[in-house]
Design a protein around this motif. Structure first.
Motif, mmCIF file in Angstrom:
data_model
loop_
_atom_site.group_PDB
_atom_site.id
_atom_site.type_symbol
_atom_site.label_atom_id
_atom_site.label_comp_id
_atom_site.label_asym_id
_atom_site.label_seq_id
_atom_site.Cartn_x
_atom_site.Cartn_y
_atom_site.Cartn_z
ATOM 1 N N ARG A 16 11.295 -2.403 0.957
ATOM 2 C CA ARG A 16 10.920 -0.878 0.476
ATOM 3 C C ARG A 16 10.110 -0.237 1.526
ATOM 4 O O ARG A 16 9.130 -0.662 1.849
ATOM 5 N N PRO A 17 10.674 0.593 2.307
ATOM 6 C CA PRO A 17 9.755 1.345 3.210
ATOM 7 C C PRO A 17 9.110 2.562 2.468
ATOM 8 O O PRO A 17 9.617 3.161 1.632
ATOM 9 N N ILE A 18 7.497 2.594 2.740
ATOM 10 C CA ILE A 18 6.726 3.513 2.130
ATOM 11 C C ILE A 18 5.920 3.981 3.485
ATOM 12 O O ILE A 18 5.226 3.185 4.036
ATOM 13 N N PHE A 19 5.665 5.279 3.171
ATOM 14 C CA PHE A 19 4.739 6.085 4.138
ATOM 15 C C PHE A 19 3.254 5.172 3.960
ATOM 16 O O PHE A 19 2.888 5.154 2.879
ATOM 17 N N PRO A 20 2.461 4.879 5.045
ATOM 18 C CA PRO A 20 1.199 4.386 4.878
ATOM 19 C C PRO A 20 0.036 4.934 4.068
ATOM 20 O O PRO A 20 -0.875 4.774 3.219
ATOM 21 N N GLU A 21 0.215 6.430 4.081
ATOM 22 C CA GLU A 21 -0.700 7.343 3.491
ATOM 23 C C GLU A 21 -0.533 7.292 2.016
ATOM 24 O O GLU A 21 -1.292 8.080 1.232
ATOM 25 N N HIS A 29 3.432 -0.748 -6.237
ATOM 26 C CA HIS A 29 4.583 -1.735 -5.741
ATOM 27 C C HIS A 29 3.882 -2.944 -5.835
ATOM 28 O O HIS A 29 4.293 -4.154 -6.368
ATOM 29 N N GLU A 30 2.464 -3.105 -5.243
ATOM 30 C CA GLU A 30 1.951 -4.311 -4.993
ATOM 31 C C GLU A 30 1.644 -4.895 -6.813
ATOM 32 O O GLU A 30 1.731 -6.042 -6.896
ATOM 33 N N ARG A 31 1.262 -3.956 -7.556
ATOM 34 C CA ARG A 31 0.911 -4.517 -8.921
ATOM 35 C C ARG A 31 2.247 -4.979 -9.549
ATOM 36 O O ARG A 31 2.317 -5.650 -10.437
ATOM 37 N N ALA A 32 3.387 -4.365 -9.015
ATOM 38 C CA ALA A 32 4.913 -4.623 -9.544
ATOM 39 C C ALA A 32 5.213 -6.270 -8.996
ATOM 40 O O ALA A 32 6.481 -6.548 -9.248
ATOM 41 N N GLY A 33 4.469 -6.841 -8.120
ATOM 42 C CA GLY A 33 4.587 -8.077 -7.399
ATOM 43 C C GLY A 33 5.200 -7.900 -5.980
ATOM 44 O O GLY A 33 5.837 -8.769 -5.435
ATOM 45 N N PHE A 34 5.260 -6.707 -5.494
ATOM 46 C CA PHE A 34 5.891 -6.554 -3.985
ATOM 47 C C PHE A 34 4.636 -7.065 -2.972
ATOM 48 O O PHE A 34 3.593 -6.762 -3.839
ATOM 49 N N ARG A 35 4.961 -7.432 -1.967
ATOM 50 C CA ARG A 35 3.859 -7.795 -1.056
ATOM 51 C C ARG A 35 4.188 -7.140 0.306
ATOM 52 O O ARG A 35 5.332 -6.845 0.512
ATOM 53 N N VAL A 36 3.448 -6.739 1.214
ATOM 54 C CA VAL A 36 3.463 -6.151 2.386
ATOM 55 C C VAL A 36 3.924 -7.138 3.411
ATOM 56 O O VAL A 36 3.509 -8.015 3.533
ATOM 57 N N VAL A 37 4.989 -6.855 4.116
ATOM 58 C CA VAL A 37 5.550 -7.741 4.827
ATOM 59 C C VAL A 37 5.800 -7.343 6.457
ATOM 60 O O VAL A 37 5.984 -8.001 7.401
ATOM 61 N N GLY A 38 5.259 -6.041 6.442
ATOM 62 C CA GLY A 38 5.209 -5.457 7.898
ATOM 63 C C GLY A 38 5.224 -3.945 7.898
ATOM 64 O O GLY A 38 5.029 -3.488 6.961
ATOM 65 N N THR A 39 4.868 -3.544 9.379
ATOM 66 C CA THR A 39 5.149 -2.036 9.427
ATOM 67 C C THR A 39 5.955 -1.884 10.315
ATOM 68 O O THR A 39 6.121 -2.522 11.663
ATOM 69 N N ARG A 40 6.763 -0.776 10.418
ATOM 70 C CA ARG A 40 7.766 -0.376 11.451
ATOM 71 C C ARG A 40 6.912 1.166 11.941
ATOM 72 O O ARG A 40 7.067 1.973 11.268
ATOM 73 N N THR A 41 7.016 0.936 13.124
ATOM 74 C CA THR A 41 6.250 2.325 13.836
ATOM 75 C C THR A 41 7.345 3.126 14.420
ATOM 76 O O THR A 41 8.368 2.773 14.797
ATOM 77 N N ASP A 52 5.421 6.550 10.778
ATOM 78 C CA ASP A 52 5.301 4.822 10.582
ATOM 79 C C ASP A 52 5.778 4.468 9.087
ATOM 80 O O ASP A 52 5.680 5.489 8.110
ATOM 81 N N VAL A 53 6.338 3.359 8.684
ATOM 82 C CA VAL A 53 6.475 3.032 7.258
ATOM 83 C C VAL A 53 5.939 1.465 7.136
ATOM 84 O O VAL A 53 6.039 0.847 8.027
ATOM 85 N N VAL A 54 5.293 1.421 5.861
ATOM 86 C CA VAL A 54 4.960 -0.098 5.566
ATOM 87 C C VAL A 54 6.293 -0.580 4.864
ATOM 88 O O VAL A 54 6.725 0.000 3.942
ATOM 89 N N LEU A 55 6.529 -1.897 5.081
ATOM 90 C CA LEU A 55 7.667 -2.425 4.328
ATOM 91 C C LEU A 55 7.289 -3.380 3.298
ATOM 92 O O LEU A 55 6.383 -4.112 3.531
ATOM 93 N N LEU A 56 7.586 -3.185 1.995
ATOM 94 C CA LEU A 56 7.070 -4.002 0.953
ATOM 95 C C LEU A 56 8.426 -4.970 0.478
ATOM 96 O O LEU A 56 9.534 -4.121 0.641
ATOM 97 N N GLU A 57 8.184 -6.124 -0.063
ATOM 98 C CA GLU A 57 9.496 -6.704 -0.552
ATOM 99 C C GLU A 57 8.753 -7.682 -1.801
ATOM 100 O O GLU A 57 7.733 -8.097 -1.845
#
Length: 70
Positions: A16-21, A29-41, A52-57
């Protein structure tokens, strides 16, 4: 039953791509069990700016489960 044409990657969910701000969405998303797996610049343009977007899965609970019965 899945919708026709829908695909889920094996072993987890699509990132799931989400803007860092967007901290509220990141926390939700973190409370729902997603974790950060990276950032795409400079992932794409949004309102004329490169963003940029933060990627969660969230991994499937079936990962690592032997489905062969053996």
């Amino acid at each position: 039953m899945k919708e026709a044409g829908s695909r889920q990657p094996r072993g987890g969910s699509a990132p799931r791509p989400i803007f860092p701000e967007n901290t509220a969405s990141l926390h939700l998303h973190e409370r729902a069990g997603f974790r950060v797996v990276g950032t795409r610049t400079r992932f794409g343009r949004h309102h004329g700016r490169w963003r940029d977007v933060v990627l969660l899965e969230r991994r499937s609970g079936r990962v690592g489960v032997d489905m062969t019965g053996g």
